[in-house]
Design a protein around this motif. Structure first.
Motif, PDB file in Angstrom:
ATOM      1  N   GLU A  63       0.831  -1.207   0.000  1.00 17.90           N
ATOM      2  CA  GLU A  63       0.000   0.000   0.000  1.00 17.90           C
ATOM      3  C   GLU A  63       0.865   1.256   0.000  1.00 17.90           C
ATOM      4  O   GLU A  63       1.940   1.285   0.589  1.00 17.90           O
ATOM      5  N   ILE A  64       0.342   2.296  -0.670  1.00 17.09           N
ATOM      6  CA  ILE A  64       1.025   3.581  -0.659  1.00 17.09           C
ATOM      7  C   ILE A  64       0.057   4.618  -0.109  1.00 17.09           C
ATOM      8  O   ILE A  64      -1.041   4.801  -0.633  1.00 17.09           O
ATOM      9  N   PHE A  65       0.479   5.269   0.960  1.00 18.51           N
ATOM     10  CA  PHE A  65      -0.373   6.287   1.556  1.00 18.51           C
ATOM     11  C   PHE A  65       0.027   7.656   1.031  1.00 18.51           C
ATOM     12  O   PHE A  65       1.201   8.016   1.049  1.00 18.51           O
ATOM     13  N   TYR A  66      -0.974   8.370   0.584  1.00 12.65           N
ATOM     14  CA  TYR A  66      -0.760   9.713   0.064  1.00 12.65           C
ATOM     15  C   TYR A  66      -1.204  10.735   1.112  1.00 12.65           C
ATOM     16  O   TYR A  66      -2.252  10.590   1.724  1.00 12.65           O
ATOM     17  N   GLN A  67      -0.340  11.756   1.246  1.00 15.48           N
ATOM     18  CA  GLN A  67      -0.582  12.741   2.294  1.00 15.48           C
ATOM     19  C   GLN A  67      -0.316  14.138   1.746  1.00 15.48           C
ATOM     20  O   GLN A  67       0.574  14.330   0.914  1.00 15.48           O
ATOM     21  N   LEU A  68      -1.079  15.095   2.214  1.00 19.46           N
ATOM     22  CA  LEU A  68      -0.899  16.473   1.742  1.00 19.46           C
ATOM     23  C   LEU A  68       0.407  17.071   2.278  1.00 19.46           C
ATOM     24  O   LEU A  68       0.777  16.838   3.423  1.00 19.46           O
ATOM     25  N   ASN A  69       1.075  17.817   1.408  1.00 18.63           N
ATOM     26  CA  ASN A  69       2.270  18.551   1.828  1.00 18.63           C
ATOM     27  C   ASN A  69       1.900  20.013   2.074  1.00 18.63           C
ATOM     28  O   ASN A  69       1.824  20.814   1.148  1.00 18.63           O
ATOM     29  N   GLY A  70       1.657  20.310   3.329  1.00 20.17           N
ATOM     30  CA  GLY A  70       1.201  21.640   3.725  1.00 20.17           C
ATOM     31  C   GLY A  70       2.124  22.754   3.254  1.00 20.17           C
ATOM     32  O   GLY A  70       1.653  23.803   2.818  1.00 20.17           O
ATOM     33  N   ASN A  71       3.415  22.488   3.306  1.00 18.92           N
ATOM     34  CA  ASN A  71       4.392  23.503   2.904  1.00 18.92           C
ATOM     35  C   ASN A  71       4.151  24.014   1.487  1.00 18.92           C
ATOM     36  O   ASN A  71       4.254  25.206   1.230  1.00 18.92           O
ATOM     37  N   LYS A  72       3.861  23.060   0.618  1.00 21.35           N
ATOM     38  CA  LYS A  72       3.673  23.447  -0.788  1.00 21.35           C
ATOM     39  C   LYS A  72       2.409  24.277  -0.972  1.00 21.35           C
ATOM     40  O   LYS A  72       2.353  25.138  -1.849  1.00 21.35           O
ATOM     41  N   MET A  73       1.435  24.005  -0.112  1.00 20.43           N
ATOM     42  CA  MET A  73       0.195  24.792  -0.166  1.00 20.43           C
ATOM     43  C   MET A  73       0.489  26.261   0.134  1.00 20.43           C
ATOM     44  O   MET A  73      -0.168  27.155  -0.383  1.00 20.43           O
ATOM     45  N   GLN A  74       1.486  26.451   0.926  1.00 23.15           N
ATOM     46  CA  GLN A  74       1.870  27.820   1.287  1.00 23.15           C
ATOM     47  C   GLN A  74       2.306  28.633   0.075  1.00 23.15           C
ATOM     48  O   GLN A  74       2.258  29.861   0.098  1.00 23.15           O
ATOM     49  N   GLU A  75       2.740  27.911  -0.957  1.00 24.30           N
ATOM     50  CA  GLU A  75       3.193  28.607  -2.160  1.00 24.30           C
ATOM     51  C   GLU A  75       2.050  29.411  -2.783  1.00 24.30           C
ATOM     52  O   GLU A  75       2.261  30.502  -3.303  1.00 24.30           O
ATOM     53  N   ILE A  76       0.867  28.827  -2.737  1.00 19.33           N
ATOM     54  CA  ILE A  76      -0.314  29.525  -3.256  1.00 19.33           C
ATOM     55  C   ILE A  76      -0.610  30.734  -2.369  1.00 19.33           C
ATOM     56  O   ILE A  76      -0.877  31.830  -2.855  1.00 19.33           O
ATOM     57  N   ASP A  77      -0.515  30.498  -1.080  1.00 21.51           N
ATOM     58  CA  ASP A  77      -0.747  31.569  -0.113  1.00 21.51           C
ATOM     59  C   ASP A  77       0.219  32.733  -0.344  1.00 21.51           C
ATOM     60  O   ASP A  77      -0.159  33.896  -0.256  1.00 21.51           O
ATOM     61  N   LYS A  78       1.432  32.377  -0.664  1.00 16.50           N
ATOM     62  CA  LYS A  78       2.473  33.382  -0.878  1.00 16.50           C
ATOM     63  C   LYS A  78       2.138  34.250  -2.097  1.00 16.50           C
ATOM     64  O   LYS A  78       2.349  35.463  -2.094  1.00 16.50           O
ATOM     65  N   TRP A  79       1.617  33.602  -3.123  1.00 14.63           N
ATOM     66  CA  TRP A  79       1.234  34.340  -4.326  1.00 14.63           C
ATOM     67  C   TRP A  79       0.078  35.287  -4.024  1.00 14.63           C
ATOM     68  O   TRP A  79       0.067  36.438  -4.460  1.00 14.63           O
ATOM     69  N   LEU A  80      -0.851  34.794  -3.234  1.00 15.83           N
ATOM     70  CA  LEU A  80      -2.022  35.599  -2.867  1.00 15.83           C
ATOM     71  C   LEU A  80      -1.626  36.812  -2.039  1.00 15.83           C
ATOM     72  O   LEU A  80      -2.263  37.857  -2.108  1.00 15.83           O
ATOM     73  N   GLU A  81      -0.579  36.630  -1.270  1.00 22.28           N
ATOM     74  CA  GLU A  81      -0.133  37.663  -0.326  1.00 22.28           C
ATOM     75  C   GLU A  81      -0.037  39.040  -0.970  1.00 22.28           C
ATOM     76  O   GLU A  81      -0.466  40.035  -0.399  1.00 22.28           O
ATOM     77  N   GLN A  82       0.494  39.090  -2.190  1.00 25.88           N
ATOM     78  CA  GLN A  82       0.706  40.388  -2.834  1.00 25.88           C
ATOM     79  C   GLN A  82      -0.600  41.096  -3.203  1.00 25.88           C
ATOM     80  O   GLN A  82      -0.600  42.280  -3.476  1.00 25.88           O
ATOM     81  N   PHE A  83      -1.701  40.333  -3.201  1.00 25.73           N
ATOM     82  CA  PHE A  83      -2.996  40.936  -3.530  1.00 25.73           C
ATOM     83  C   PHE A  83      -3.830  41.205  -2.285  1.00 25.73           C
ATOM     84  O   PHE A  83      -4.801  41.939  -2.337  1.00 25.73           O
ATOM     85  N   ARG A  84      -3.412  40.588  -1.207  1.00 28.39           N
ATOM     86  CA  ARG A  84      -4.175  40.711   0.032  1.00 28.39           C
ATOM     87  C   ARG A  84      -4.388  42.183   0.402  1.00 28.39           C
ATOM     88  O   ARG A  84      -5.429  42.558   0.916  1.00 28.39           O
ATOM     89  N   LYS A  85      -3.408  42.989   0.079  1.00 27.66           N
ATOM     90  CA  LYS A  85      -3.506  44.422   0.377  1.00 27.66           C
ATOM     91  C   LYS A  85      -4.693  45.048  -0.345  1.00 27.66           C
ATOM     92  O   LYS A  85      -5.290  45.989   0.136  1.00 27.66           O
TER      93      LYS A  85
END
Lengths: 106, 106
Positions: A63-85
């Motif tokens: 079996e192979i268990f797949y798990q979310l990589n939270g760190n990579k999700m932050q990349e989207i957050d980082k892009w959004l950051e510049q528009f948050r203002k």
DNA sequence: AATATAAGCAACTAATTGGTTGCACAAAAT
DNA sequence: ATTTTGTGCAACCAATTAGTTGCTTATATT
């Protein structure tokens, strides 16, 4: 094949998979049970998610268990950051962004 | 044609357009000058961005100014919100999400 | 040892995407 | 009045996508 986080989350099925495994690591078969499509189709989505590192694998026997990589999700957050203002209405801060962009252009 | 915010930001050119007009409303011609593609191609991207309401139009004579809709950008932020707990390491909060999902399944 | 199960890979297909060129039309400039 | 400019729309095209089925391989189960 260059994989991109934004392209990865573009597909609704993949977003659903992300939400599913965010809670708990799961095998492809277990994930596929939640969808009206073949296991192979889900496997393909997992491959795309893995390629852009949004998802991590952990093998346990056959079996192979797949798990979310939270760190990579932050990349989207980082892009959004510049528009948050923008939606926070702090336009003087936005001007700084403007200046940064302009200097990069030259 | 059902337009989706996530699908809209999947394309790198569209993300560049978003960044460009976030600063200041621009006409298609002005935007196209920043890219190595035809004005019509840019226009197509603007159409997609408009259809999912990420972008607003404002006509002025024969010119049309395109402007970012900050509110719609928040939709992406809202989706990210449920994962933010992950990279903040607050797993007890995450458990609540788990319970919500499980109750919906039944 | 034989069988069942979990997963990945490859080939195929229909639909969608992201670009192109050509054209039409309205507004502005000459 | 004629020409130029700004824009949108349609037809076309190559590449990519998201699904399918069939096969192989490795690990469990009987």
């Amino acid at each position: 094949m260059r994989r991109d986080v934004f392209q990865a989350i573009a597909d609704p099925t993949r977003r659903a998979i992300i939400l599913l495994i965010a809670v708990q690591a799961m095998t492809p078969n277990a994930i596929a049970e939640h969808f009206d499509m073949s296991r192979q189709a889900v496997s393909k989505h997992l491959r795309i998610l893995t390629e852009c590192e949004l998802v991590k694998q952990e093998q346990s026997g056959r079996e192979i268990f797949y798990q979310l990589n939270g760190n990579k999700m932050q990349e989207i957050d980082k892009w959004l950051e510049q528009f948050r203002k923008l939606w926070e209405g702090r336009f003087n801060e936005l001007d700084k962004v403007l200046l940064t962009i302009k200097s990069k252009k030259k």
